[in-house]
Design a protein around this motif. Structure first.
Motif, PDB file in Angstrom:
ATOM      1  N   GLN A  60       0.838  -1.183   0.000  1.00 54.30           N
ATOM      2  CA  GLN A  60       0.000   0.000   0.000  1.00 54.30           C
ATOM      3  C   GLN A  60       0.882   1.245   0.000  1.00 54.30           C
ATOM      4  OE1 GLN A  60      -2.920  -0.306  -0.644  1.00 54.30           O
ATOM      5  NE2 GLN A  60      -4.306   1.047   0.417  1.00 54.30           N
ATOM      6  N   LEU A  61       0.600   2.180  -0.882  1.00 55.67           N
ATOM      7  CA  LEU A  61       1.357   3.423  -0.951  1.00 55.67           C
ATOM      8  C   LEU A  61       0.621   4.519  -0.195  1.00 55.67           C
ATOM      9  CD1 LEU A  61       2.446   3.505  -4.684  1.00 55.67           C
ATOM     10  CD2 LEU A  61       3.865   3.055  -2.706  1.00 55.67           C
ATOM     11  N   PRO A  62       1.320   5.260   0.661  1.00 61.28           N
ATOM     12  CA  PRO A  62       0.653   6.383   1.337  1.00 61.28           C
ATOM     13  C   PRO A  62       0.488   7.544   0.361  1.00 61.28           C
ATOM     14  CG  PRO A  62       2.952   6.255   1.983  1.00 61.28           C
ATOM     15  CD  PRO A  62       2.683   5.067   1.115  1.00 61.28           C
ATOM     16  N   LEU A  63      -0.747   7.965   0.162  1.00 60.90           N
ATOM     17  CA  LEU A  63      -1.017   9.041  -0.789  1.00 60.90           C
ATOM     18  C   LEU A  63      -0.984  10.407  -0.123  1.00 60.90           C
ATOM     19  CD1 LEU A  63      -3.837   7.372  -2.875  1.00 60.90           C
ATOM     20  CD2 LEU A  63      -1.422   7.548  -3.409  1.00 60.90           C
ATOM     21  N   LYS A  64      -1.271  10.457   1.154  1.00 60.53           N
ATOM     22  CA  LYS A  64      -1.254  11.732   1.864  1.00 60.53           C
ATOM     23  C   LYS A  64       0.021  11.829   2.681  1.00 60.53           C
ATOM     24  CE  LYS A  64      -6.227  12.273   2.368  1.00 60.53           C
ATOM     25  NZ  LYS A  64      -7.314  12.442   3.318  1.00 60.53           N
ATOM     26  N   THR A  65       0.583  13.009   2.655  1.00 63.56           N
ATOM     27  CA  THR A  65       1.767  13.228   3.481  1.00 63.56           C
ATOM     28  C   THR A  65       1.307  13.709   4.845  1.00 63.56           C
ATOM     29  OG1 THR A  65       1.983  15.478   2.660  1.00 63.56           O
ATOM     30  CG2 THR A  65       3.233  13.775   1.528  1.00 63.56           C
ATOM     31  N   LYS A  66       1.927  13.179   5.845  1.00 60.81           N
ATOM     32  CA  LYS A  66       1.550  13.547   7.204  1.00 60.81           C
ATOM     33  C   LYS A  66       2.499  14.635   7.700  1.00 60.81           C
ATOM     34  CE  LYS A  66      -0.240   8.994   8.256  1.00 60.81           C
ATOM     35  NZ  LYS A  66      -0.132   7.812   9.092  1.00 60.81           N
ATOM     36  N   THR A  67       2.051  15.865   7.605  1.00 57.48           N
ATOM     37  CA  THR A  67       2.853  16.979   8.104  1.00 57.48           C
ATOM     38  C   THR A  67       2.075  17.646   9.221  1.00 57.48           C
ATOM     39  OG1 THR A  67       1.902  18.429   6.428  1.00 57.48           O
ATOM     40  CG2 THR A  67       4.003  17.392   5.898  1.00 57.48           C
ATOM     41  N   LYS A  68       2.598  17.510  10.382  1.00 55.59           N
ATOM     42  CA  LYS A  68       1.999  18.168  11.539  1.00 55.59           C
ATOM     43  C   LYS A  68       2.943  19.252  11.998  1.00 55.59           C
ATOM     44  CE  LYS A  68      -0.729  14.395  13.424  1.00 55.59           C
ATOM     45  NZ  LYS A  68      -0.982  13.569  14.595  1.00 55.59           N
ATOM     46  N   PHE A  69       2.401  20.416  12.193  1.00 56.28           N
ATOM     47  CA  PHE A  69       3.215  21.511  12.690  1.00 56.28           C
ATOM     48  C   PHE A  69       3.112  21.505  14.205  1.00 56.28           C
ATOM     49  CE2 PHE A  69       4.222  25.947  13.581  1.00 56.28           C
ATOM     50  CZ  PHE A  69       5.408  26.028  12.890  1.00 56.28           C
ATOM     51  N   ASN A  70       4.230  21.470  14.856  1.00 58.92           N
ATOM     52  CA  ASN A  70       4.264  21.374  16.301  1.00 58.92           C
ATOM     53  C   ASN A  70       4.201  22.781  16.898  1.00 58.92           C
ATOM     54  OD1 ASN A  70       4.504  20.470  18.875  1.00 58.92           O
ATOM     55  ND2 ASN A  70       6.331  19.229  18.508  1.00 58.92           N
ATOM     56  N   TYR A  71       3.023  23.147  17.373  1.00 61.19           N
ATOM     57  CA  TYR A  71       2.814  24.483  17.920  1.00 61.19           C
ATOM     58  C   TYR A  71       3.464  24.648  19.293  1.00 61.19           C
ATOM     59  CZ  TYR A  71      -0.417  25.313  14.127  1.00 61.19           C
ATOM     60  OH  TYR A  71      -0.961  25.472  12.891  1.00 61.19           O
ATOM     61  N   LYS A  72       3.749  23.553  19.984  1.00 62.85           N
ATOM     62  CA  LYS A  72       4.392  23.646  21.295  1.00 62.85           C
ATOM     63  C   LYS A  72       5.775  24.265  21.160  1.00 62.85           C
ATOM     64  CE  LYS A  72       1.989  19.615  23.117  1.00 62.85           C
ATOM     65  NZ  LYS A  72       2.131  18.243  23.582  1.00 62.85           N
ATOM     66  N   TRP A  73       6.532  23.825  20.152  1.00 66.06           N
ATOM     67  CA  TRP A  73       7.874  24.376  19.966  1.00 66.06           C
ATOM     68  C   TRP A  73       7.822  25.823  19.494  1.00 66.06           C
ATOM     69  CZ3 TRP A  73      11.712  22.414  22.318  1.00 66.06           C
ATOM     70  CH2 TRP A  73      11.748  21.053  22.595  1.00 66.06           C
ATOM     71  N   LEU A  74       6.774  26.175  18.757  1.00 65.85           N
ATOM     72  CA  LEU A  74       6.616  27.564  18.332  1.00 65.85           C
ATOM     73  C   LEU A  74       6.386  28.473  19.537  1.00 65.85           C
ATOM     74  CD1 LEU A  74       6.349  29.522  15.920  1.00 65.85           C
ATOM     75  CD2 LEU A  74       3.910  29.085  15.988  1.00 65.85           C
ATOM     76  N   SER A  75       5.584  28.019  20.485  1.00 69.72           N
ATOM     77  CA  SER A  75       5.339  28.832  21.679  1.00 69.72           C
ATOM     78  C   SER A  75       6.601  28.940  22.538  1.00 69.72           C
ATOM     79  CB  SER A  75       4.173  28.247  22.493  1.00 69.72           C
ATOM     80  OG  SER A  75       4.508  26.944  22.930  1.00 69.72           O
ATOM     81  N   VAL A  76       7.392  27.875  22.599  1.00 72.37           N
ATOM     82  CA  VAL A  76       8.648  27.922  23.357  1.00 72.37           C
ATOM     83  C   VAL A  76       9.598  28.937  22.715  1.00 72.37           C
ATOM     84  CG1 VAL A  76      10.704  26.588  23.976  1.00 72.37           C
ATOM     85  CG2 VAL A  76       8.442  25.594  24.281  1.00 72.37           C
ATOM     86  N   ALA A  77       9.683  28.927  21.392  1.00 72.43           N
ATOM     87  CA  ALA A  77      10.556  29.868  20.698  1.00 72.43           C
ATOM     88  C   ALA A  77      10.089  31.308  20.903  1.00 72.43           C
ATOM     89  CB  ALA A  77      10.604  29.528  19.215  1.00 72.43           C
ATOM     90  N   ALA A  78       8.779  31.529  20.920  1.00 75.49           N
ATOM     91  CA  ALA A  78       8.250  32.877  21.134  1.00 75.49           C
ATOM     92  C   ALA A  78       8.583  33.368  22.540  1.00 75.49           C
ATOM     93  CB  ALA A  78       6.739  32.884  20.899  1.00 75.49           C
ATOM     94  N   VAL A  79       8.463  32.501  23.519  1.00 80.14           N
ATOM     95  CA  VAL A  79       8.783  32.888  24.898  1.00 80.14           C
ATOM     96  C   VAL A  79      10.270  33.236  25.019  1.00 80.14           C
ATOM     97  CG1 VAL A  79       8.963  32.007  27.262  1.00 80.14           C
ATOM     98  CG2 VAL A  79       6.870  31.642  25.959  1.00 80.14           C
ATOM     99  N   ILE A  80      11.124  32.459  24.398  1.00 78.83           N
ATOM    100  CA  ILE A  80      12.567  32.734  24.447  1.00 78.83           C
ATOM    101  C   ILE A  80      12.874  34.064  23.774  1.00 78.83           C
ATOM    102  CG2 ILE A  80      14.808  31.956  23.567  1.00 78.83           C
ATOM    103  CD1 ILE A  80      13.851  29.096  24.069  1.00 78.83           C
ATOM    104  N   ALA A  81      12.229  34.338  22.648  1.00 75.83           N
ATOM    105  CA  ALA A  81      12.460  35.598  21.949  1.00 75.83           C
ATOM    106  C   ALA A  81      12.026  36.785  22.804  1.00 75.83           C
ATOM    107  CB  ALA A  81      11.725  35.595  20.614  1.00 75.83           C
ATOM    108  N   LEU A  82      10.899  36.645  23.487  1.00 79.91           N
ATOM    109  CA  LEU A  82      10.439  37.732  24.357  1.00 79.91           C
ATOM    110  C   LEU A  82      11.397  37.953  25.530  1.00 79.91           C
ATOM    111  CD1 LEU A  82       6.588  37.119  24.458  1.00 79.91           C
ATOM    112  CD2 LEU A  82       7.788  39.071  23.476  1.00 79.91           C
ATOM    113  N   MET A  83      11.885  36.879  26.120  1.00 76.56           N
ATOM    114  CA  MET A  83      12.800  37.009  27.256  1.00 76.56           C
ATOM    115  C   MET A  83      14.097  37.696  26.835  1.00 76.56           C
ATOM    116  SD  MET A  83      12.178  33.365  29.157  1.00 76.56           S
ATOM    117  CE  MET A  83      13.475  33.608  30.333  1.00 76.56           C
ATOM    118  N   VAL A  84      14.626  37.322  25.673  1.00 77.73           N
ATOM    119  CA  VAL A  84      15.849  37.961  25.180  1.00 77.73           C
ATOM    120  C   VAL A  84      15.594  39.437  24.899  1.00 77.73           C
ATOM    121  CG1 VAL A  84      17.451  38.000  23.212  1.00 77.73           C
ATOM    122  CG2 VAL A  84      16.864  35.842  24.301  1.00 77.73           C
ATOM    123  N   GLY A  85      14.448  39.740  24.339  1.00 80.57           N
ATOM    124  CA  GLY A  85      14.101  41.138  24.068  1.00 80.57           C
ATOM    125  C   GLY A  85      13.988  41.957  25.337  1.00 80.57           C
TER     126      GLY A  85
END
Length: 151
Positions: A60-85
Motif C-alpha cells: 500500500q502506498l501512502p497518498l497523503k503526506t503527514k505533516t503536523k506543525f508542532n505548535y508547542k515548539w513555536l510557543s517555546v521559541a516565542a517565549v525565548i524571543a520575548l525574554m531575550v528582548g
C-alpha cells in the motif's frame, strides 16, 4: 529467411526504432525453445522482460503526506524571543545626556540644511536658462516646417 528478419528486428530494437508489433514478434521468437546460437544471449533478456511483466506490486502506498506543525515548539521559541528582548531592552534607559545630545544633533542638522538652501537660491537662475533653451528649440522647428509635417 526468418532468421534474417529477426536479426533486422534486433538491430532496429537496439536502435530504438521498433514498433510494439515488432517487439511482440521478437518476444514470440525468443520464447521458443529453439533459438539460433548467436542470438542466445537475447533470449535471456526477452524472457526477463516477459517475467517482469507478470510481476505486480502489492504494498500500500501512502497518498497523503503527514505533516503536523508542532505548535508547542513555536510557543517555546516565542517565549525565548520575548525574554531575550526584555533582557536587552532593560539596560536601554534614556538619560538626560542622551536628550541633550539629540537636541544638539538636531540643531546642527538644521544649520546644515539652511546653508544648503542658501546655495540653491543662488542657482535658481538656471531654471530660467532652461526655459529659454526650450523656446529656442521651438524656434528651430519653425525654421523647417517641412520636417514638422513629416513628423
Amino acid at each position: 529467411m526468418v532468421l534474417n528478419k529477426i536479426e533486422k528486428l534486433i538491430e532496429k530494437y537496439e536502435n530504438g526504432e521498433t514498433t510494439l508489433k515488432e517487439e511482440a514478434k521478437l518476444k514470440d521468437y525468443f520464447s521458443q525453445e529453439t533459438v539460433a546460437p548467436h542470438l542466445q544471449h537475447y533470449k535471456a533478456m526477452f524472457n526477463y522482460f516477459s517475467f517482469n511483466q507478470q510481476e505486480t506490486f502489492t504494498k500500500q502506498l501512502p497518498l497523503k503526506t503527514k505533516t503536523k506543525f508542532n505548535y508547542k515548539w513555536l510557543s517555546v521559541a516565542a517565549v525565548i524571543a520575548l525574554m531575550v528582548g526584555f533582557y536587552f531592552n532593560q539596560n536601554e534607559t534614556i538619560t538626560e545626556q542622551d536628550k541633550q545630545d539629540y537636541e544638539k544633533a538636531k540643531s546642527y542638522l538644521q544649520l546644515v540644511s539652511q546653508t544648503l538652501n542658501k546655495g540653491t537660491k543662488q542657482v535658481e537662475y538656471l531654471t530660467a536658462i532652461n526655459q529659454a533653451g526650450k523656446q529656442v528649440n521651438y524656434l528651430k522647428e519653425m525654421n523647417n516646417p517641412i520636417e514638422r509635417i513629416y513628423k
